[in-house]
Design an enzyme around this catalytic site. Structure first.
Site, PDB file in Angstrom:
ATOM      1  N   HIS A  55      40.106  35.653  66.589  1.00 27.03           N
ATOM      2  CA  HIS A  55      40.952  36.680  67.495  1.00 27.03           C
ATOM      3  C   HIS A  55      40.531  37.966  66.908  1.00 27.03           C
ATOM      4  CE1 HIS A  55      43.283  36.083  63.649  1.00 27.03           C
ATOM      5  NE2 HIS A  55      43.902  37.197  63.721  1.00 27.03           N
ATOM      6  N   HIS A  57      41.899  40.713  65.638  1.00 24.81           N
ATOM      7  CA  HIS A  57      42.495  41.411  64.559  1.00 24.81           C
ATOM      8  C   HIS A  57      41.452  42.134  63.680  1.00 24.81           C
ATOM      9  CE1 HIS A  57      46.971  39.837  64.742  1.00 24.81           C
ATOM     10  NE2 HIS A  57      46.724  40.788  65.814  1.00 24.81           N
ATOM     11  N   ASP A  59      41.031  42.709  60.724  1.00 24.41           N
ATOM     12  CA  ASP A  59      40.607  41.694  59.249  1.00 24.41           C
ATOM     13  C   ASP A  59      40.120  40.691  59.758  1.00 24.41           C
ATOM     14  OD1 ASP A  59      43.072  40.832  60.395  1.00 24.41           O
ATOM     15  OD2 ASP A  59      43.687  40.069  58.433  1.00 24.41           O
ATOM     16  N   HIS A  60      39.636  40.359  61.013  1.00 22.93           N
ATOM     17  CA  HIS A  60      38.909  39.417  61.321  1.00 22.93           C
ATOM     18  C   HIS A  60      37.381  39.438  61.869  1.00 22.93           C
ATOM     19  CE1 HIS A  60      42.073  36.308  60.635  1.00 22.93           C
ATOM     20  NE2 HIS A  60      42.765  37.376  60.514  1.00 22.93           N
ATOM     21  N   HIS A 113      49.643  33.698  67.844  1.00 25.84           N
ATOM     22  CA  HIS A 113      49.701  34.887  67.030  1.00 25.84           C
ATOM     23  C   HIS A 113      48.876  35.966  67.492  1.00 25.84           C
ATOM     24  CE1 HIS A 113      48.814  36.894  63.341  1.00 25.84           C
ATOM     25  NE2 HIS A 113      47.428  37.048  63.552  1.00 25.84           N
ATOM     26  N   ASP A 132      44.569  32.850  62.116  1.00 31.79           N
ATOM     27  CA  ASP A 132      45.799  33.029  61.610  1.00 31.79           C
ATOM     28  C   ASP A 132      46.838  32.034  62.479  1.00 31.79           C
ATOM     29  OD1 ASP A 132      44.787  34.682  59.974  1.00 31.79           O
ATOM     30  OD2 ASP A 132      45.629  36.480  61.138  1.00 31.79           O
ATOM     31  N   HIS A 170      43.688  33.211  55.427  1.00 30.76           N
ATOM     32  CA  HIS A 170      44.517  34.108  54.347  1.00 30.76           C
ATOM     33  C   HIS A 170      44.840  32.992  53.247  1.00 30.76           C
ATOM     34  CE1 HIS A 170      44.880  37.948  56.303  1.00 30.76           C
ATOM     35  NE2 HIS A 170      44.875  37.338  57.534  1.00 30.76           N
TER      36      HIS A 170
HETATM   37 ZN   LIG Z   1      45.545  38.008  62.679  1.00 32.43          ZN
END
Ligand SMILES: [Zn+2]
Length: 240
Positions: A55, A57, A59-60, A113, A132, A170
C-alpha cells in the site's frame, strides 16, 4: 524454497527481503527506507531485482526511489493506489499473479487500512506478505475502508490455511496482545502466547512472522464473529 530475511527499520517497521535461490532473484517487500535494505542485500550477496508494495503509506514505500536508483529494480504495487506511488512500474490487483524468478505469488485485494491495499501469497511456500492488514493479535486501522471490508479480509486470509506464515510490516504484538487480553481474558491460548511474547520482547527479539493458526486462536479481530463485533473491537483498540 524462498529465503526470507527480516530487516527492522524506523521504530517498529519490518522490511522483508525475499530471495528465490533457483533464479537468484531478490525482492523487497515494503521498503520504508533504503540504506539498511541495500546494506543487508549486499551483506548476503543478493542482488535486488524487484520491490513489491502492499500500500501507499510512506513507511512502506519511502525507500522505493533510492533502491530503484541503486539497483535498477522493478517496482510492483496496487493499481488502485498508483497515483499515490509515483515510483510504481507494474500495477496489480486481486486475482493477478506476480513472479519472483522460479515462483509465483497470488495478489489478494485486502482493502480497509487503505482503499487499494493488496497482499501477496506464495502458495507453495505457504507465506503471505500482508502489509498493514493483519498483525500478530491485531489488524490495521481502518483509515480508508470499513469494518465490513476488514471482516472480509480476515476470512480471505483465514482461507490461506493454518500453516501459512504471515509476514506483517510492524512489531505491534505486545500492544495488540494487551488489548486482546481485555477482550478475551480467559482465552488460554492467548494467555500463553502473551507470556511468550513478553519474554521475546524482553530479550529484544521479534515476534513476527506469525501463522494463520496462531491468529485464529488468539487474534480478536480474526476471532470476531460479526462485522459489528470487529468494528466495536477496532474502535475500542483505537481509543485505548
Ligand atoms: Zn499503513
Amino acid at each position: 524454497m524462498l529465503k526470507i530475511v527480516r530487516i527492522p527499520v524506523l521504530s517498529d517497521n519490518y522490511v522483508w527481503l525475499v530471495h528465490e535461490p533457483v533464479s537468484g532473484e531478490t525482492m523487497v517487500v515494503d521498503p520504508a527506507v533504503a540504506p539498511p535494505v541495500l546494506e543487508k542485500a549486499e551483506e548476503l550477496g543478493w542482488k535486488i531485482s524487484q520491490i513489491w508494495n502492499t500500500h501507499w503509506h510512506p513507511d512502506h514505500t519511502g525507500g522505493n526511489a533510492e533502491i530503484k536508483q541503486a539497483t535498477g529494480c522493478t517496482i510492483t504495487g496496487p493499481a488502485a493506489e498508483a497515483g499515490r506511488i509515483p515510483t510504481l512500474d507494474v500495477q496489480v490487483k486481486g486475482g493477478d499473479v506476480v513472479r519472483l524468478g522460479d515462483v509465483t505469488a497470488d495478489v489478494l485485494d485486502v482493502p480497509a487500512h487503505t482503499a487499494g491495499h493488496i497482499a501477496f501469497h506464495f502458495a507453495e511456500d505457504q507465506a503471505a506478505f500482508v502489509g498493514d492488514t493483519l498483525f500478530a493479535m491485531g489488524c490495521g486501522r481502518l483509515f480508508e475502508g470499513t469494518a465490513e471490508q476488514m471482516f472480509g479480509n480476515m476470512r480471505a486470509l483465514e482461507a490461506l490455511g493454518d500453516d501459512t506464515a504471515i509476514y506483517c510490516a510492524h512489531e505491534y504484538t505486545l500492544s495488540n496482545g494487551r488489548f486482546a487480553l481485555t477482550v478475551e481474558p480467559d482465552n488460554t491460548a492467548l494467555v500463553q502466547r502473551m507470556a511468550e511474547v513478553v519474554a521475546l520482547r524482553d530479550r529484544g527479539e521479534p515476534t513476527v512472522p506469525t501463522t494463520i493458526a496462531l491468529e485464529k486462536a488468539t487474534n480478536p479481530f480474526m476471532r470476531a464473529t460479526s462485522v459489528a463485533e470487529l468494528a466495536a473491537r477496532r474502535a475500542a483498540k483505537d481509543a485505548a
